[in-house]
Write an enzyme that holds these catalytic residues in place. Sequence first.
Site, mmCIF file in Angstrom:
data_model
loop_
_atom_site.group_PDB
_atom_site.id
_atom_site.type_symbol
_atom_site.label_atom_id
_atom_site.label_comp_id
_atom_site.label_asym_id
_atom_site.label_seq_id
_atom_site.Cartn_x
_atom_site.Cartn_y
_atom_site.Cartn_z
ATOM 1 N N LYS A 121 0.799 -1.219 0.000
ATOM 2 C CA LYS A 121 0.000 0.000 0.000
ATOM 3 C C LYS A 121 0.838 1.279 0.000
ATOM 4 O O LYS A 121 0.368 2.338 -0.440
ATOM 5 C CB LYS A 121 -0.932 0.010 1.218
ATOM 6 C CG LYS A 121 -2.073 -0.974 1.158
ATOM 7 C CD LYS A 121 -3.168 -0.536 0.198
ATOM 8 C CE LYS A 121 -4.414 -1.389 0.341
ATOM 9 N NZ LYS A 121 -5.494 -0.919 -0.560
ATOM 10 N N SER A 133 1.094 -9.659 -0.368
ATOM 11 C CA SER A 133 0.769 -8.237 -0.288
ATOM 12 C C SER A 133 1.229 -7.550 0.989
ATOM 13 O O SER A 133 1.403 -6.323 1.003
ATOM 14 C CB SER A 133 -0.738 -8.034 -0.465
ATOM 15 O OG SER A 133 -1.464 -8.762 0.510
#
Length: 316
Positions: free
Chosen positions: A51, A301
């Site tokens: 992110k 992720s």
Amino acid sequence: MVTVDDVRDAAKRLDGVAHRTPVVTSSTLDELVGAEVFLKCENFQRMGAFKFRGAYNAISRLSQEQLSRGVAAYSSGNHAQAVALACRLLGGTAVILKPADAPAAKLDATRGYGAEIVTYDRYSENREVLGQRLASERGLTLIPPYEHPHVMAGQGTTALELLEEAGPLDALVAPIGGGGLMAGCSTAAKALNPAIRVVGVEPESADDTKRSLAAGERVAIPVARTIADGLAADTPGELTFSVNRRLVDEIVLVSDEEIRSAMRLAFERLKLVIEPSGAVGIAALLAGRITPPPRVGVVISGGNIGLQRFVDLLGG
């Protein structure tokens, strides 16, 4: 629409700021799966997840006046930390709307980067509405977790780096929640190799994108209760879905128990600490949800999980 040139531009902006995370291989995993697997380890990214790429790419383009007024965001965890860190690096302030039941480690880390936290009930309140209201009332610039072209382009640098390091791949596997990571990565991957198969992975109870692709339009589902809190979207983003419906070849689902098994294998055999959302790609391969071609890239992720929750999830 996001293009591969947008992804390349984001890569230039992130150069020297974001970590170029390692690509890890494991003979044990290869044998279990029956393919050569390349793991892009975004658990080693700044603030522990991919992110940061999208948040920094978007926030770094704001004017000094916008930064001084502040940035708003809504997130269950990783986007919140990414926005908070990006603001700190760029001289801005962040106000984050977070669900009250967000993991404690993610709450603490977001505060640690200097952000103000405002909580809400994810099961009865709409975070988009609350976030827009918060930004409007305080004069903040809202940076959403995935519905933003610069956010999507930043996330796509993950796949760009993976393909540069691993070489040609037959398939790319990545988690899919709101769809920003997948939109950016599929844009980059398909531009570099139109024949690559792009597979998204969702938790069984958070299958909004799979249902939406089957219906040919965005479908809303009840907010999921899954250990993969970062993937508990109730509907795909409008912008992200417009990309993913064109570029994603398949969506597969994994159970919470399969996610736990993937986390356990990653820890015991690969020495990687992965949060549940980050483990779904490995889970899909281990559970046989994907028939793997010879060379497969998997995006891990993130790795933002507290010690006690990690132990609790793995039954220790």
